[in-house]
Design a protein around this motif. Structure first.
Motif, PDB file in Angstrom:
ATOM      1  N   ASP A 296       0.840  -1.182   0.000  1.00 23.48           N
ATOM      2  CA  ASP A 296       0.000   0.000   0.000  1.00 23.48           C
ATOM      3  C   ASP A 296       0.887   1.248   0.000  1.00 23.48           C
ATOM      4  OD1 ASP A 296      -2.890   0.648   0.367  1.00 23.48           O
ATOM      5  OD2 ASP A 296      -1.988   1.887   1.934  1.00 23.48           O
TER       6      ASP A 296
ATOM      7  N   HIS B 171       0.344   3.959   1.421  1.00 22.86           N
ATOM      8  CA  HIS B 171       0.366   4.533   2.770  1.00 22.86           C
ATOM      9  C   HIS B 171       1.460   3.901   3.609  1.00 22.86           C
ATOM     10  CE1 HIS B 171      -3.860   5.092   1.427  1.00 22.86           C
ATOM     11  NE2 HIS B 171      -3.548   6.316   1.765  1.00 22.86           N
TER      12      HIS B 171
ATOM     13  N   VAL C  46       4.773   5.391   2.520  1.00 24.04           N
ATOM     14  CA  VAL C  46       5.018   6.743   3.039  1.00 24.04           C
ATOM     15  C   VAL C  46       5.339   6.683   4.527  1.00 24.04           C
ATOM     16  CG1 VAL C  46       3.926   8.955   3.504  1.00 24.04           C
ATOM     17  CG2 VAL C  46       3.615   7.874   1.307  1.00 24.04           C
ATOM     18  N   GLU C  47       4.587   5.857   5.238  1.00 22.67           N
ATOM     19  CA  GLU C  47       4.817   5.734   6.681  1.00 22.67           C
ATOM     20  C   GLU C  47       6.229   5.221   6.961  1.00 22.67           C
ATOM     21  OE1 GLU C  47       2.423   2.753   8.478  1.00 22.67           O
ATOM     22  OE2 GLU C  47       3.817   2.689  10.158  1.00 22.67           O
TER      23      GLU C  47
ATOM     24  N   ALA D 112       8.854   7.861   6.073  1.00 21.11           N
ATOM     25  CA  ALA D 112       8.892   8.959   7.049  1.00 21.11           C
ATOM     26  C   ALA D 112       9.592   8.513   8.321  1.00 21.11           C
ATOM     27  CB  ALA D 112       7.482   9.435   7.357  1.00 21.11           C
ATOM     28  N   ALA D 113       9.273   7.287   8.762  1.00 19.96           N
ATOM     29  CA  ALA D 113       9.908   6.774   9.978  1.00 19.96           C
ATOM     30  C   ALA D 113      11.410   6.636   9.762  1.00 19.96           C
ATOM     31  CB  ALA D 113       9.297   5.438  10.359  1.00 19.96           C
TER      32      ALA D 113
ATOM     33  N   LEU E 201      13.166  10.005   9.776  1.00 20.87           N
ATOM     34  CA  LEU E 201      13.312  10.485  11.150  1.00 20.87           C
ATOM     35  C   LEU E 201      14.448   9.751  11.857  1.00 20.87           C
ATOM     36  CD1 LEU E 201      11.619  12.615  12.388  1.00 20.87           C
ATOM     37  CD2 LEU E 201      10.278  10.865  13.529  1.00 20.87           C
ATOM     38  N   ALA E 202      14.487   8.430  11.657  1.00 24.64           N
ATOM     39  CA  ALA E 202      15.509   7.632  12.344  1.00 24.64           C
ATOM     40  C   ALA E 202      16.901   8.010  11.848  1.00 24.64           C
ATOM     41  CB  ALA E 202      15.242   6.152  12.111  1.00 24.64           C
TER      42      ALA E 202
ATOM     43  N   GLU F 145      17.813  10.801  10.460  1.00 24.59           N
ATOM     44  CA  GLU F 145      18.166  12.147  10.894  1.00 24.59           C
ATOM     45  C   GLU F 145      18.584  12.162  12.351  1.00 24.59           C
ATOM     46  OE1 GLU F 145      15.742  15.844   9.973  1.00 24.59           O
ATOM     47  OE2 GLU F 145      15.597  14.617   8.161  1.00 24.59           O
ATOM     48  N   THR F 146      17.868  11.375  13.175  1.00 23.20           N
ATOM     49  CA  THR F 146      18.254  11.277  14.586  1.00 23.20           C
ATOM     50  C   THR F 146      19.664  10.728  14.712  1.00 23.20           C
ATOM     51  OG1 THR F 146      15.954  10.746  15.034  1.00 23.20           O
ATOM     52  CG2 THR F 146      17.503  10.402  16.804  1.00 23.20           C
TER      53      THR F 146
ATOM     54  N   THR G  49      22.216  13.300  13.639  1.00 22.04           N
ATOM     55  CA  THR G  49      22.362  14.383  14.612  1.00 22.04           C
ATOM     56  C   THR G  49      23.155  13.925  15.823  1.00 22.04           C
ATOM     57  OG1 THR G  49      20.169  15.079  13.893  1.00 22.04           O
ATOM     58  CG2 THR G  49      21.079  16.152  15.817  1.00 22.04           C
ATOM     59  N   VAL G  50      22.843  12.717  16.289  1.00 18.41           N
ATOM     60  CA  VAL G  50      23.563  12.199  17.458  1.00 18.41           C
ATOM     61  C   VAL G  50      25.030  11.994  17.107  1.00 18.41           C
ATOM     62  CG1 VAL G  50      23.787  10.218  18.967  1.00 18.41           C
ATOM     63  CG2 VAL G  50      21.554  11.179  18.538  1.00 18.41           C
TER      64      VAL G  50
ATOM     65  N   LYS H  69      26.802  15.254  17.139  1.00 13.14           N
ATOM     66  CA  LYS H  69      27.024  15.700  18.516  1.00 13.14           C
ATOM     67  C   LYS H  69      28.231  14.980  19.109  1.00 13.14           C
ATOM     68  CE  LYS H  69      24.124  18.768  20.015  1.00 13.14           C
ATOM     69  NZ  LYS H  69      24.653  20.025  20.480  1.00 13.14           N
TER      70      LYS H  69
END
Lengths: 130, 98
Positions: B61, B63, B66-67, B70-71, B74-75, B77-78, B81-82, B85
């Motif tokens: 699907d 959807h 996309v889900e 997106a997850a 986010l993962a 990018e996290t 970023t970590v 740091k």
């Protein structure tokens, strides 16, 4: 962060349910003039995902309109019986279009939630970045 | 004067106790937590990849695609970023005048 991730899947389940609803609406609309067609409807139910503990929406089984088929008088029609009537469909275009509009609105709402979730997560990461 | 030095010794003892390295349980747990986070990250990536492949073959699907993407975004990018740091902190230590 895991709450944000589950928001993604919940919003996606909402969009999926509305897409399914729109599919049945379009089936109904395309079969509006099919003799003997009964309009299809689906109902939504809450579904608890045991692994993550979130409540998503799921689509129930397809239900057919139980109303009696309207009798349409047209003696020239191929399916007409000896009295000149044939069975029409139970689809009312006005209802279908209203249903489609409602599905679109609910889809939009879920889309907004998805976007909002992403923005919130992004904002959190931006905080870490500076 | 003896009283003062006794108090100082006691305070030092307290401070020493407070600053003593904790027993080895917390480091082990944090390592396990990091490993679990890494495993979760890898599984997120893997899910996204599988969903994307299926969507390309028009089986999954959109959807779900996309889900998953997106997850994953986010993962990743996290994680980036970590990492930034951590590298920043490391460089900061390297730049420290000894």
């Amino acid at each position: 962060m895991s709450d944000l991730f589950s928001s993604f899947s919940i919003a996606a389940s909402g969009m999926e349910a509305q897409a399914r609803r729109l599919r049945h609406v379009s089936e109904n609309i395309s079969n509006a003039d099919t003799p003997g067609y009964r309009r299809k409807t689906v109902d939504f139910r809450a579904e608890i995902d045991r692994a993550s503990g979130t409540t998503q929406v799921s689509v129930g089984p397809v239900q057919l309109d139980p109303r009696a088929l309207p009798r349409i008088y047209d003696p020239g029609h191929a399916l007409a019986d000896e009295t000149g009537f044939y069975d029409g469909s139970t689809v009312d275009l006005m209802i279908e279009i209203a249903d489609a509009r409602e599905a679109s609105r609910s889809y939009d709402a879920n889309l907004r939630v998805f976007d909002q979730t992403r923005q919130m997560a992004q904002g959190l990461l931006d905080l870490l970045r500076r | 004067m003896t009283l003062f030095s006794a108090i100082a010794a006691k305070t030092y003892d307290h401070a020493r106790m407070a600053a003593a390295p904790a027993p080895s349980v917390p480091p082990a747990r944090s390592e396990a937590g990091f490993g679990a986070a890494l495993g979760q990250f890898a599984s997120t990536l893997h899910t996204a990849e599988a969903t994307a492949t299926q969507a390309m073959m028009s089986r999954a699907d959109p959807h779900a695609l996309v889900e998953a993407l997106a997850a994953t975004e986010l993962a990743v990018e996290t994680a980036v970023t970590v990492r930034d740091k951590v590298v920043d902190a490391y460089l900061e230590i390297l730049r420290m005048p000894v």
